[in-house]
Design an enzyme around this catalytic site. Structure first.
Site, short mmCIF file in Angstrom:
data_model
loop_
_atom_site.label_atom_id
_atom_site.label_comp_id
_atom_site.label_asym_id
_atom_site.label_seq_id
_atom_site.Cartn_x
_atom_site.Cartn_y
_atom_site.Cartn_z
N ASN A 58 1.51 -8.18 3.70
CA ASN A 58 2.91 -7.87 3.37
C ASN A 58 3.65 -7.30 4.58
O ASN A 58 4.07 -6.17 4.62
CB ASN A 58 3.01 -6.93 2.16
CG ASN A 58 2.28 -5.62 2.35
OD1 ASN A 58 1.38 -5.50 3.18
ND2 ASN A 58 2.68 -4.61 1.59
N ASP A 69 -6.45 1.70 1.35
CA ASP A 69 -5.05 1.25 1.19
C ASP A 69 -4.15 2.02 2.17
O ASP A 69 -3.03 2.40 1.83
CB ASP A 69 -4.56 1.44 -0.25
CG ASP A 69 -3.25 0.70 -0.52
OD1 ASP A 69 -2.78 -0.04 0.37
OD2 ASP A 69 -2.70 0.86 -1.62
N HIS A 107 -3.47 -7.41 -6.40
CA HIS A 107 -2.70 -6.19 -6.70
C HIS A 107 -2.17 -6.40 -8.12
O HIS A 107 -1.36 -7.30 -8.36
CB HIS A 107 -1.56 -6.07 -5.68
CG HIS A 107 -0.50 -5.07 -6.02
ND1 HIS A 107 -0.21 -3.99 -5.21
CD2 HIS A 107 0.36 -5.00 -7.05
CE1 HIS A 107 0.79 -3.29 -5.75
NE2 HIS A 107 1.15 -3.88 -6.87
O1 DOR Z 1 1.16 2.34 -2.00
C1 DOR Z 1 1.19 1.18 -1.62
N1 DOR Z 1 1.68 0.85 -0.41
N2 DOR Z 1 0.75 0.21 -2.45
C2 DOR Z 1 0.89 -1.08 -2.15
O2 DOR Z 1 0.48 -1.90 -2.92
C3 DOR Z 1 1.59 -1.50 -0.90
C4 DOR Z 1 1.51 -0.46 0.11
C5 DOR Z 1 2.42 -0.69 1.29
O3 DOR Z 1 2.47 -1.81 1.80
O4 DOR Z 1 3.06 0.26 1.76
#
Ligand code: DOR
Length: 449
Positions: free
Chosen positions: A112, A323, A197
């Site tokens: 992403n 994460d 996700h």
């Molecule tokens: O807390 C999160 N941050 N969850 C996600 O699924 C994406 C991630 C992000 O890209 O900052």
């Protein structure tokens, strides 16, 4: 570029180090002993009783004094390195430096980014960049859907040939069940893992934190646990029907665990990860409205947190993933409703879990080490191990050391760590990744000189 799933790291000089009289622990290899361990030219060359191995001409000597601990270095299957396009948050050099500082020898980066990692040319250019910049090995999960828009699949077979370890739309769910079913069919052809996700967007509906009494008290819109659990149930059923290999990312509630257990027990090829923040924090910690604690999925209720801990202990949850989600200071310094979701986590993962789960007796140290390394196997890669002839992927840790998270700054470009300021026990002193010295803690580097 070869068709093999790929991890890439920058070329560095192979290390030669004698760890003398350390406590080695590698539960998978059945090792738990005081020993000397010699790394020669990047490989574990010898393991013997304390005092039996000499460093030879060219090896650095590190005296473990019978106290310092040597673990297989950790593997994180879920980080955000923000390249391409969001280098103001993190880049491959800073993100992998943070990983090395946390004892990790390899990470898998999410797609992403801006633009998203959704084509073979982008993936190839990232591997080329990693070959210049990465301190620890980096692999990528390119997107399941083009542009992460959830409408059209990426060229999954071509992406695998370009080194993809699997596929994910992380940050977003694949809302369209038909599209996900097609992705599963391509995944069977292409190989690799579909990492999901799980979030039913019509239930999550712009929420800020987990729905419940704390959200009500704060007057914040809640995201029900059901937003995750319904999608896990849907996708576990799809995975079973399609015989697909699916990995559930950052699980956060008991309902998801029930669906996972039910489908695992009837043969679905499922695995799951949990983050340190979901294991250690809960929705009540958000009473101070700190944006560093705004994560997605949101911090769970205390009851869900306790179910996550049990699932990790019992092995229903296969591995720990940070994460690691770096954001710039100005992006997080806004009212909580407007702040982006995410917390960094690479530099605190081991110490936080050791301090708050292992020391109080809630989790065995050996299970923690297993869960911090198991991600490699789930994505078809060799698991870091302490064995003669293996490449040196090692974390040297002082379990007695006390430190405060973030007090001396961060290796990551970002500072949005939900555990900042916490007193911790257990400090990574040195990380060997792929046979090279990827990290030395500052005070330890001075002693070593
Ligand atoms: O807390 C999160 N941050 N969850 C996600 O699924 C994406 C991630 C992000 O890209 O900052």
């Amino acid at each position: 570029m070869s068709g093999a799933p790929q991890l890439t790291t920058a070329a560095r000089d192979p290390a030669s180090v004698l760890f003398s009289d350390v406590r080695a622990l590698d539960p998978r290899a059945g090792i738990q002993a005081r020993c000397d361990l010699l790394v020669s030219h990047g490989e574990i060359a010898a393991i013997g009783e304390p005092g039996t191995i000499s460093p030879g001409e060219d090896a650095e000597l590190i005296d473990g004094r019978g106290e310092l601990q040597l673990f297989p270095a950790f593997f994180d299957p879920h980080v955000h390195l923000r390249v391409p396009g969001q280098e103001h948050k993190e880049d491959l050099e800073t993100g992998t430096r943070a990983a090395a500082a946390g004892g990790f020898c390899a990470v898998i980066a999410m797609p992403n980014t801006d633009p998203p990692i959704d084509s073979a040319p982008i993936l190839r250019s990232l591997h080329e960049l990693a070959a210049q910049e990465a301190r620890v090995a980096v692999g990528f999960l390119p997107a399941i859907s083009k542009g992460l828009r959830g409408a059209e699949l990426t060229e999954m077979v071509e992406l695998r040939a370009a080194g993809a370890l699997g596929f994910s739309d992380d940050g977003r769910p694949v809302a369209d069940a038909g599209l996900l079913r097609d992705a599963m069919r391509y995944q069977r052809l292409a190989g690799g893992v579909l990492a999901l996700h799980e979030e039913e967007l019509s239930l999550a509906a712009g929420g800020v934190m987990r729905e419940g009494p704390t959200a009500a008290r704060l007057g914040l819109r809640g995201i029900p646990a059901l937003a995750e659990a319904t999608m896990v149930a849907r996708d576990a059923a799809l995975a079973l029907a399609e015989d697909a290999r699916v990995h559930f990312q950052h699980l956060s509630c008991e309902g998801s665990l029930a669906a996972l257990a039910a489908h695992k027990s009837i043969g679905a090829q499922l695995s799951a990860e949990v983050t340190p923040h979901h294991l250690l924090l809960c929705d009540e910690d958000l009473l101070g409205l700190e944006t560093a604690l705004k994560v997605n999925p949101p911090l769970a209720s205390a009851a869900d947190r306790s179910a996550l801990r049990s699932a990790l202990r019992e092995g229903l949850i296969d591995c720990i993933a940070t994460d690691h989600a770096p954001h710039a200071r100005e992006e997080k310094e806004v009212p909580i409703e407007q702040a982006p979701f995410g917390s960094t986590g690479l530099e605190t993962a081991f110490a936080a879990l050791y301090s708050e789960l292992v020391l109080p007796g809630e989790l065995a140290l050996s299970r923690l080490i297993e869960a911090l390394t198991a991600g490699a196997e789930l994505f078809g890669l060799p698991v870091p191990t302490i064995a003669r002839g293996a490449p040196a992927n090692l974390a040297l840790v002082d379990l007695q050391a006390h430190w405060v998270a973030g007090e001396q700054g961060w290796e990551s470009r970002a500072a949005n760590c939900c555990l900042a300021g916490r007193p911790l026990r257990g400090r990574v002193l040195m990380t060997l990744a792929g046979g090279t010295v990827a990290y030395r803690e500052r005070s330890f580097a001075m002693v070593a000189l």
